[in-house]
Design a protein around this motif. Structure first.
Motif, PDB file in Angstrom:
ATOM      1  N   TYR A  29      -1.104   3.121   2.288  1.00 20.60           N
ATOM      2  CA  TYR A  29      -2.021   3.874   1.433  1.00 20.60           C
ATOM      3  C   TYR A  29      -1.676   5.359   1.343  1.00 20.60           C
ATOM      4  CZ  TYR A  29      -5.490   0.103   0.847  1.00 20.60           C
ATOM      5  OH  TYR A  29      -6.144  -1.042   0.499  1.00 20.60           O
ATOM      6  N   VAL A  30      -1.357   5.979   2.446  1.00 21.43           N
ATOM      7  CA  VAL A  30      -1.137   7.432   2.456  1.00 21.43           C
ATOM      8  C   VAL A  30       0.004   7.842   1.514  1.00 21.43           C
ATOM      9  CG1 VAL A  30      -0.488   9.421   3.881  1.00 21.43           C
ATOM     10  CG2 VAL A  30      -2.251   7.816   4.683  1.00 21.43           C
ATOM     11  N   PRO A  31       1.155   7.169   1.535  1.00 23.27           N
ATOM     12  CA  PRO A  31       2.200   7.552   0.569  1.00 23.27           C
ATOM     13  C   PRO A  31       1.793   7.324  -0.894  1.00 23.27           C
ATOM     14  CG  PRO A  31       3.153   6.309   2.371  1.00 23.27           C
ATOM     15  CD  PRO A  31       1.665   6.219   2.518  1.00 23.27           C
ATOM     16  N   TRP A  32       1.029   6.262  -1.170  1.00 19.28           N
ATOM     17  CA  TRP A  32       0.576   6.041  -2.543  1.00 19.28           C
ATOM     18  C   TRP A  32      -0.358   7.150  -2.990  1.00 19.28           C
ATOM     19  CZ3 TRP A  32       3.228   3.732  -5.829  1.00 19.28           C
ATOM     20  CH2 TRP A  32       3.900   2.556  -5.569  1.00 19.28           C
ATOM     21  N   ILE A  33      -1.253   7.574  -2.117  1.00 20.12           N
ATOM     22  CA  ILE A  33      -2.176   8.661  -2.458  1.00 20.12           C
ATOM     23  C   ILE A  33      -1.391   9.954  -2.682  1.00 20.12           C
ATOM     24  CG2 ILE A  33      -4.031  10.102  -1.542  1.00 20.12           C
ATOM     25  CD1 ILE A  33      -5.076   7.479  -0.166  1.00 20.12           C
ATOM     26  N   LYS A  34      -0.398  10.187  -1.840  1.00 14.83           N
ATOM     27  CA  LYS A  34       0.436  11.378  -1.987  1.00 14.83           C
ATOM     28  C   LYS A  34       1.182  11.353  -3.321  1.00 14.83           C
ATOM     29  CE  LYS A  34       3.873  14.029   0.550  1.00 14.83           C
ATOM     30  NZ  LYS A  34       4.666  14.101   1.783  1.00 14.83           N
ATOM     31  N   ARG A  35       1.757  10.200  -3.683  1.00 10.19           N
ATOM     32  CA  ARG A  35       2.465  10.079  -4.960  1.00 10.19           C
ATOM     33  C   ARG A  35       1.524  10.295  -6.142  1.00 10.19           C
ATOM     34  NH1 ARG A  35       6.313   4.852  -4.933  1.00 10.19           N
ATOM     35  NH2 ARG A  35       6.775   5.674  -6.997  1.00 10.19           N
ATOM     36  N   TYR A  36       0.303   9.778  -6.020  1.00  9.39           N
ATOM     37  CA  TYR A  36      -0.715   9.948  -7.070  1.00  9.39           C
ATOM     38  C   TYR A  36      -1.020  11.427  -7.285  1.00  9.39           C
ATOM     39  CZ  TYR A  36      -5.454   9.739  -9.097  1.00  9.39           C
ATOM     40  OH  TYR A  36      -6.574   9.921  -9.862  1.00  9.39           O
ATOM     41  N   ILE A  37      -1.203  12.151  -6.204  1.00 13.89           N
ATOM     42  CA  ILE A  37      -1.517  13.579  -6.294  1.00 13.89           C
ATOM     43  C   ILE A  37      -0.313  14.361  -6.848  1.00 13.89           C
ATOM     44  CG2 ILE A  37      -2.050  15.642  -4.929  1.00 13.89           C
ATOM     45  CD1 ILE A  37      -3.717  13.732  -3.108  1.00 13.89           C
ATOM     46  N   LEU A  38       0.878  14.054  -6.376  1.00 13.49           N
ATOM     47  CA  LEU A  38       2.079  14.748  -6.855  1.00 13.49           C
ATOM     48  C   LEU A  38       2.350  14.437  -8.330  1.00 13.49           C
ATOM     49  CD1 LEU A  38       4.460  14.370  -3.796  1.00 13.49           C
ATOM     50  CD2 LEU A  38       3.236  16.423  -4.544  1.00 13.49           C
ATOM     51  N   PHE A  39       2.068  13.205  -8.755  1.00 10.49           N
ATOM     52  CA  PHE A  39       2.257  12.826 -10.159  1.00 10.49           C
ATOM     53  C   PHE A  39       1.417  13.705 -11.071  1.00 10.49           C
ATOM     54  CE2 PHE A  39       0.827  10.351 -13.857  1.00 10.49           C
ATOM     55  CZ  PHE A  39       2.050  10.099 -14.467  1.00 10.49           C
ATOM     56  N   HIS A  40       0.245  14.094 -10.608  1.00 15.55           N
ATOM     57  CA  HIS A  40      -0.657  14.915 -11.409  1.00 15.55           C
ATOM     58  C   HIS A  40      -0.551  16.400 -11.067  1.00 15.55           C
ATOM     59  CE1 HIS A  40      -2.501  11.663 -13.580  1.00 15.55           C
ATOM     60  NE2 HIS A  40      -2.683  11.002 -12.454  1.00 15.55           N
ATOM     61  N   GLY A  41       0.603  16.821 -10.599  1.00 20.88           N
ATOM     62  CA  GLY A  41       0.861  18.242 -10.387  1.00 20.88           C
ATOM     63  C   GLY A  41       0.046  18.850  -9.261  1.00 20.88           C
ATOM     64  N   LYS A  42      -0.170  18.104  -8.201  1.00 14.38           N
ATOM     65  CA  LYS A  42      -0.900  18.543  -7.011  1.00 14.38           C
ATOM     66  C   LYS A  42      -2.357  18.900  -7.291  1.00 14.38           C
ATOM     67  CE  LYS A  42       3.110  20.137  -4.445  1.00 14.38           C
ATOM     68  NZ  LYS A  42       3.696  21.225  -3.670  1.00 14.38           N
ATOM     69  N   ARG A  43      -2.930  18.290  -8.348  1.00 14.45           N
ATOM     70  CA  ARG A  43      -4.367  18.477  -8.600  1.00 14.45           C
ATOM     71  C   ARG A  43      -5.158  17.753  -7.532  1.00 14.45           C
ATOM     72  NH1 ARG A  43      -5.470  16.206 -14.279  1.00 14.45           N
ATOM     73  NH2 ARG A  43      -7.584  16.368 -13.510  1.00 14.45           N
ATOM     74  N   HIS A  44      -6.300  18.324  -7.174  1.00 11.89           N
ATOM     75  CA  HIS A  44      -7.154  17.671  -6.183  1.00 11.89           C
ATOM     76  C   HIS A  44      -7.827  16.467  -6.833  1.00 11.89           C
ATOM     77  CE1 HIS A  44     -10.239  16.992  -3.170  1.00 11.89           C
ATOM     78  NE2 HIS A  44      -9.486  17.733  -2.359  1.00 11.89           N
ATOM     79  N   PRO A  45      -7.943  15.356  -6.114  1.00 11.09           N
ATOM     80  CA  PRO A  45      -8.554  14.149  -6.680  1.00 11.09           C
ATOM     81  C   PRO A  45      -9.991  14.332  -7.154  1.00 11.09           C
ATOM     82  CG  PRO A  45      -7.385  13.604  -4.680  1.00 11.09           C
ATOM     83  CD  PRO A  45      -7.375  15.099  -4.794  1.00 11.09           C
ATOM     84  N   ASN A  46     -10.688  15.357  -6.685  1.00  7.06           N
ATOM     85  CA  ASN A  46     -12.055  15.597  -7.160  1.00  7.06           C
ATOM     86  C   ASN A  46     -12.105  15.809  -8.662  1.00  7.06           C
ATOM     87  OD1 ASN A  46     -13.242  15.350  -4.683  1.00  7.06           O
ATOM     88  ND2 ASN A  46     -13.473  17.549  -4.340  1.00  7.06           N
TER      89      ASN A  46
END
Length: 104
Positions: A27-44
């Motif tokens: 899970y942690v790498p997938w969440i990291k990839r998700y955040i990086l894909f969106h330009g380090k935007r916070h998931p909030n």
């Protein structure tokens, strides 16, 4: 003392819920990839559109299987539902389509 970083909070939430270490390692790498894909935007600040865009990117550009998309989606949903990204809109209707076979 500073507040723990997002991925550290995710790890803590997984451990508190007694998830397997293998789940954490997935899970942690997938969440990291998700955040990086969106330009380090916070998931909030992200919702269903961003999740759908990430999953589409995986399928279209990275050519991943549906099961891989499901794993990425499960990680993102954990991030949202565990409250580590509070305020994020609930995500529905995202992910690969399930085929049920021919209609009877």
């Amino acid at each position: 003392m500073a507040e723990p970083r997002l991925l550290d909070r995710v790890r803590d939430a997984l451990r508190v819920r007694h998830y397997s270490i293998r789940i954490e390692q997935s899970y942690v790498p997938w969440i990291k990839r998700y955040i990086l894909f969106h330009g380090k935007r916070h998931p909030n600040g992200m919702g269903a559109e961003e999740v759908s865009a990430f999953l589409s990117h995986l399928a279209r550009d990275k050519n991943v299987a549906a099961s891989t998309q499901n794993q990425a989606l499960a990680a993102i949903l954990f991030l949202i539902q565990a409250g580590t990204a509070s305020g994020t809109a609930m995500v529905g209707g995202c992910g690969p389509r399930q085929t049920t076979g021919p209609a009877a």
